[in-house]
Design an enzyme around this catalytic site. Structure first.
Site, short mmCIF file in Angstrom:
data_model
loop_
_atom_site.label_atom_id
_atom_site.label_comp_id
_atom_site.label_asym_id
_atom_site.label_seq_id
_atom_site.Cartn_x
_atom_site.Cartn_y
_atom_site.Cartn_z
N HIS A 115 -10.27 -8.52 -7.89
CA HIS A 115 -10.01 -8.04 -6.53
C HIS A 115 -10.57 -9.00 -5.48
O HIS A 115 -11.73 -9.39 -5.54
CB HIS A 115 -10.66 -6.66 -6.35
N LYS B 187 0.83 -1.20 0.00
CA LYS B 187 0.00 0.00 0.00
C LYS B 187 0.87 1.26 0.00
O LYS B 187 1.90 1.31 0.68
CB LYS B 187 -0.92 0.01 1.22
#
Length: 375
Positions: A305, A174
Site C-alpha cells: 500500500h 473507490k
C-alpha cells in the site's frame, strides 16, 4: 565493514494535497476530507561519511506523535553500528515499549529503519531491491490517485485515460458509497471505458458490513475485477475469510494493520487472496521482510500500500508476481522519479532507495531535530 552512527536528523514535513480527497469513510461520515499528509523523514549519518534516508507518514492525525516518539528514542542509536539493523529495530522498540509494539510508536521507528536499509544498500553500491535479492527489475503497477469518490465519474474516466496513457497498467477506483447503485454504476462506467482486458480493482475502505459486502461482491463479479479491497473492517479476519470463500473475485486487505502479528491473523484465517502491507505502518523494512516470508509461505499475492518509492524495491524482491500502487502525491518530496512504462514500474540502478529529499520538502518542514554530531 564496521561503521558507527554519528548523527540523525528527523524532520516533520506536511505535504499539502492539490485537492481535498474523499473516499467512503468521508461519505459515511467517519472522517473529514483529507487535505494534507504528514511525513516523518529520518536521515542517518555515519563516521564513514555515508547517509541513509527513510520516511514514514500519517494521513490525518498522528504525524506530530510519530515525530515526538522518534525524537525520544533515536538518540539510542548514536555510536551503534548501522549494519545491525534487526538488533537496532529491537533496541528502539524496547526504548518505547511502554507505549506498545504497533501503531504510532513503531511507525516512528519505521522511518529510521528504512534509512538504515537505504544506508546499507548504498554501502554495497546496490539498489535496495538488489541488496534484498530481486526476482525482477520491474513490477506491475496500478493507479489509485485518480479514482476517489469525490470526483464525478466523468473526471474518473478522464483520469483513467491519462493514467493508462502514461504507462500505468491498471486502474483502481473507490467504492463504498452509501448508495450501492452509485457504486455499481461507477464501476460499470469505468469497465466499459477501459475495456475488458485492462486490470480493474475496487476499494471499499472498510465501509460495508458482512451482508452488504456479500451482496455487492456478488453484483461486482460480472466486471472481472482483479480484487475487492477492504470490503469489511480491517480487523474482521473471519468475515473476510467467509467472503474470500464465497466469491470468485479475490479479496485484498492489510493496509490499515500496524504490525506483523495483525497481518498474521489475516493469513491464519485465510482471509485474503492478496495481502497489502505498508512498510511504514508496520515498523519499516525489517518487519516487512518478516511478513513477506509468511505471505510467501501462504502463497499469497502481494500488493503493498502507498509509498511506492519504498515498496517498488520490496515488491521486486517478493517471489510471487506482485502489484504496486501508484500515487503521484509524493512526487514533490523527491528529486527523482520512478520510471513507468508498459504497465510496470521499472527500478533504477541508483544505490539504496534511489531518492533524495527535495528542496520543496525542506520548505514544508514544520519541525526538525538534529541528534548527535552536527550536520
Amino acid at each position: 565493514m564496521t561503521d558507527r552512527i554519528t548523527g540523525l536528523t528527523l524532520s516533520s514535513v506536511t505535504l499539502p494535497l492539490k485537492h481535498a480527497i474523499s473516499d467512503a469513510k468521508v461519505f459515511t461520515g467517519r472522517q473529514r476530507p483529507m487535505t494534507e499528509v504528514a511525513f516523518l523523514f529520518a536521515e542517518v549519518r555515519t563516521e564513514s561519511g555515508l547517509e541513509g534516508v527513510g520516511f514514514g507518514y500519517s494521513k490525518r492525525a498522528g504525524g506530530p506523535a510519530q515525530f515526538a516518539h522518534a525524537r525520544e528514542v533515536a538518540p539510542d542509536l548514536i555510536g551503534e553500528d548501522p549494519n545491525d539493523i534487526q538488533r537496532l529495530w529491537t533496541k528502539l522498540v524496547w526504548a518505547g515499549a511502554s507505549v506498545g509494539r504497533s501503531g504510532a510508536s513503531t511507525q516512528a521507528i519505521a522511518a529510521i529503519d528504512v534509512a538504515l536499509w537505504d544506508l546499507k544498500a548504498k554501502r554495497a553500491g546496490l539498489s535496495l531491491a538488489k541488496l534484498l535479492g530481486a526476482h525482477r527489475d520491474s513490477v506491475r503497477c496500478y493507479d489509485t490517485s485518480g479514482g476517489f469518490l469525490h470526483e464525478p465519474i466523468e473526471q474518473v474516466l478522464a483520469n483513467a485515460t491519462a493514467s493508462l496513457a502514461s504507462g500505468i497498467g491498471g486502474i483502481k477506483i473507490k467504492v463504498g458509497h452509501p448508495s450501492a447503485a452509485v457504486d455499481l454504476a461507477r464501476v460499470r462506467a469505468v469497465r466499459e471505458h477501459i475495456g475488458a482486458e485492462t486490470p480493474l480493482m475496487v476499494d471499499a475502505n472498510q465501509q460495508w458490513d458482512r451482508p452488504t459486502a456479500q451482496r455487492i461482491g456478488r453484483a461486482l463479479e460480472e466486471f472481472g475485477l482483479v480484487w475487492i479491497e477492504e470490503p469489511l473492517d480491517a480487523y474482521d479476519a473471519e468475515g473476510h475469510a467467509a467472503l474470500a470463500r464465497s466469491l470468485d473475485t479475490a479479496i485484498a486487505s492489510g493496509e490499515m494493520l500496524t504490525s506483523v502479528a495483525e497481518h498474521h491473523e489475516l493469513i491464519r484465517h485465510g482471509a485474503v487472496d492478496i495481502i497489502q502491507p505498508d512498510a511504514p505502518r508496520i515498523g519499516g523494512i525489517t518487519q516487512f521482510l518478516r511478513l513477506a516470508g509468511l505471505a510467501e509461505h501462504a502463497n499469497l499475492i502481494m500488493a503493498p500500500h502507498f509509498a511506492m518509492e519504498i515498496h517498488a524495491h520490496l515488491a521486486a524482491a517478493y517471489p510471487h508476481e506482485p502489484w504496486i500502487e501508484h500515487f503521484d502525491w509524493l512526487h514533490p518530496l523527491f528529486d527523482e522519479r520512478l520510471e513507468i512504462r508498459d504497465g510496470r514500474i521499472h527500478l533504477s540502478d541508483r544505490p539504496g532507495l534511489g531518492v533524495t529529499i527535495s528542496d520543496q520538502a525542506r520548505k514544508w518542514t514544520v519541525d526538525r531535530a538534529d541528534l548527535g554530531a552536527p550536520v
